[in-house]
Write a protein that holds these residues in place. Sequence first.
Motif, short mmCIF file in Angstrom:
data_model
loop_
_atom_site.label_atom_id
_atom_site.label_comp_id
_atom_site.label_asym_id
_atom_site.label_seq_id
_atom_site.Cartn_x
_atom_site.Cartn_y
_atom_site.Cartn_z
N PHE A 55 67.00 16.37 31.76
CA PHE A 55 67.49 16.30 30.38
C PHE A 55 67.70 17.70 29.79
O PHE A 55 68.65 17.91 29.02
CB PHE A 55 66.54 15.45 29.51
CG PHE A 55 66.79 13.97 29.63
CD1 PHE A 55 67.79 13.36 28.88
CD2 PHE A 55 66.07 13.19 30.51
CE1 PHE A 55 68.05 11.99 29.01
CE2 PHE A 55 66.32 11.82 30.65
CZ PHE A 55 67.31 11.22 29.89
N LEU A 56 66.86 18.67 30.17
CA LEU A 56 67.09 20.05 29.69
C LEU A 56 68.42 20.56 30.21
O LEU A 56 69.20 21.19 29.47
CB LEU A 56 65.96 20.97 30.18
CG LEU A 56 64.61 20.83 29.47
CD1 LEU A 56 63.53 21.61 30.22
CD2 LEU A 56 64.69 21.31 28.01
N LEU A 58 59.15 26.01 33.68
CA LEU A 58 60.36 25.51 33.00
C LEU A 58 60.41 26.03 31.57
O LEU A 58 61.46 26.38 31.05
CB LEU A 58 60.34 23.98 32.95
CG LEU A 58 61.09 23.19 33.99
CD1 LEU A 58 60.97 21.70 33.69
CD2 LEU A 58 62.57 23.59 34.04
N LYS A 59 59.24 26.04 30.95
CA LYS A 59 59.14 26.48 29.55
C LYS A 59 59.64 27.93 29.41
O LYS A 59 60.21 28.32 28.40
CB LYS A 59 57.69 26.33 29.08
CG LYS A 59 57.38 26.84 27.69
CD LYS A 59 57.85 25.91 26.59
CE LYS A 59 57.46 26.43 25.23
NZ LYS A 59 58.30 25.93 24.14
N GLU A 60 59.41 28.74 30.47
CA GLU A 60 59.88 30.13 30.41
C GLU A 60 61.40 30.20 30.33
O GLU A 60 61.97 31.08 29.68
CB GLU A 60 59.37 30.91 31.62
CG GLU A 60 57.93 31.30 31.43
CD GLU A 60 57.32 31.96 32.66
OE1 GLU A 60 58.07 32.52 33.47
OE2 GLU A 60 56.08 31.89 32.78
N SER A 61 62.09 29.24 30.97
CA SER A 61 63.56 29.24 30.94
C SER A 61 64.12 28.51 29.72
O SER A 61 65.25 28.74 29.32
CB SER A 61 64.12 28.56 32.18
OG SER A 61 63.53 29.05 33.32
N TYR A 62 63.35 27.58 29.18
CA TYR A 62 63.87 26.76 28.07
C TYR A 62 62.88 26.80 26.89
O TYR A 62 62.40 25.76 26.44
CB TYR A 62 64.03 25.31 28.52
CG TYR A 62 65.10 25.06 29.55
CD1 TYR A 62 66.43 24.85 29.17
CD2 TYR A 62 64.78 25.00 30.90
CE1 TYR A 62 67.41 24.60 30.13
CE2 TYR A 62 65.75 24.75 31.86
CZ TYR A 62 67.06 24.55 31.46
OH TYR A 62 68.03 24.30 32.41
N ASP A 63 62.59 27.99 26.42
CA ASP A 63 61.53 28.12 25.41
C ASP A 63 61.78 27.28 24.17
O ASP A 63 60.93 26.52 23.72
CB ASP A 63 61.37 29.60 25.05
CG ASP A 63 60.17 29.80 24.15
OD1 ASP A 63 59.22 29.00 24.30
OD2 ASP A 63 60.21 30.68 23.29
N GLU A 64 63.00 27.37 23.62
CA GLU A 64 63.26 26.67 22.35
C GLU A 64 63.52 25.20 22.54
O GLU A 64 63.24 24.38 21.66
CB GLU A 64 64.49 27.29 21.68
CG GLU A 64 64.15 28.60 21.03
CD GLU A 64 65.29 29.14 20.19
OE1 GLU A 64 66.27 28.42 19.94
OE2 GLU A 64 65.19 30.32 19.80
N GLU A 65 64.07 24.83 23.70
CA GLU A 65 64.50 23.44 23.92
C GLU A 65 63.37 22.55 24.40
O GLU A 65 63.55 21.34 24.58
CB GLU A 65 65.63 23.39 24.97
CG GLU A 65 66.87 24.17 24.60
CD GLU A 65 66.80 25.64 25.01
OE1 GLU A 65 65.71 26.10 25.42
OE2 GLU A 65 67.82 26.33 24.92
N MET A 66 62.22 23.13 24.66
CA MET A 66 61.12 22.38 25.28
C MET A 66 59.88 22.50 24.44
O MET A 66 59.41 23.60 24.17
CB MET A 66 60.88 23.03 26.64
CG MET A 66 60.25 22.16 27.63
SD MET A 66 60.23 23.12 29.17
CE MET A 66 59.04 22.15 30.05
#
Length: 230
Positions: free
Chosen positions: A22-23, A43-51
């Motif tokens: 979904f990200l 994953l959070k490191e690559s998608y900080d704002e979206e996750m």
Amino acid sequence: MSSTVLITGSNRGLGLYLVKEFLEHNFTVYSISRTLSDSLQNLKESYDEEMILYEADVTDSSGLGEIAEDFSHQGCTIDILINNAAVHLEQPAPDIGDLDFKKIMRTFEVNSVAPLMVLQHFYPFITKKIINISSEAGSIANCWRKREYGYCMSKAALNMASKILQNRLEEEGLKVLAVHPQWFRSDMGGSEAPITPAEAAAYVRKTILKDWSLEDPIFVDSKTADKLDW
Ligand SMILES: NC(=O)c1ccc[n+]([C@@H]2O[C@H](COP(=O)([O-])OP(=O)(O)OC[C@H]3O[C@@H](n4cnc5c(N)ncnc54)[C@H](OP(=O)(O)O)[C@@H]3O)[C@@H](O)[C@H]2O)c1
């Protein structure tokens, strides 16, 4: 503004790959897991704002309530809720004489009751779809097993919960689906399964995002959903 999805049991297995899937398709993902795995934190490191990461056990009403309170304060909405967290505690599956009823009760608590508890807390924020990750193991019509009572019964109960929810929530325009995600490789599915959790997650996302009508059946097989003529 991007679409939003809330996924439970997201630290490993299908849940983790659903978060990723979904990200990668531009959703904002709210993740609920009991612990934060390294994969989830990477994953959070690559998608900080979206996750947005939360920690809770899906059978802990007060923990879920605290997260729902946070949603309320932040004015969050959830387009899609995915109840994915589940257990399969009877491995290897015992025959009748050796059934462990504590394990069967816990399986029901996590697989059948907790999805309703999660829904109760997050229902006010849901705008479109409620997805319960089910299994062909919950199908009474197609049942071939002679063991695995707890897991199969718990998924059949989840299917019934999904149908009652659909009857109730169609007046609010919310679609409910019980999705069989295929047999895939994971701690639960084992290493012999024919597809990866990433492939299963892609099938599930496509199935969920189909333009379902409120009258369509609630139980869908993610591999064949595209081919069925409702
Ligand atoms: N694997 C298959 O072939 C297959 C086939 C059909 C259907 N399914 C369904 O697909 C979904 C995902 O399965 P999977 O194979 O990815 O399972 P899995 O690898 O065993 O992962 C299960 C996930 O559920 C979480 N979970 C379990 N109990 C929880 C609780 N009380 N509170 C919060 N989280 C909890 C686990 O978290 P912890 O790490 O904290 O334990 C983990 O993240 C399940 O609904 C399963 O029934 C799987």
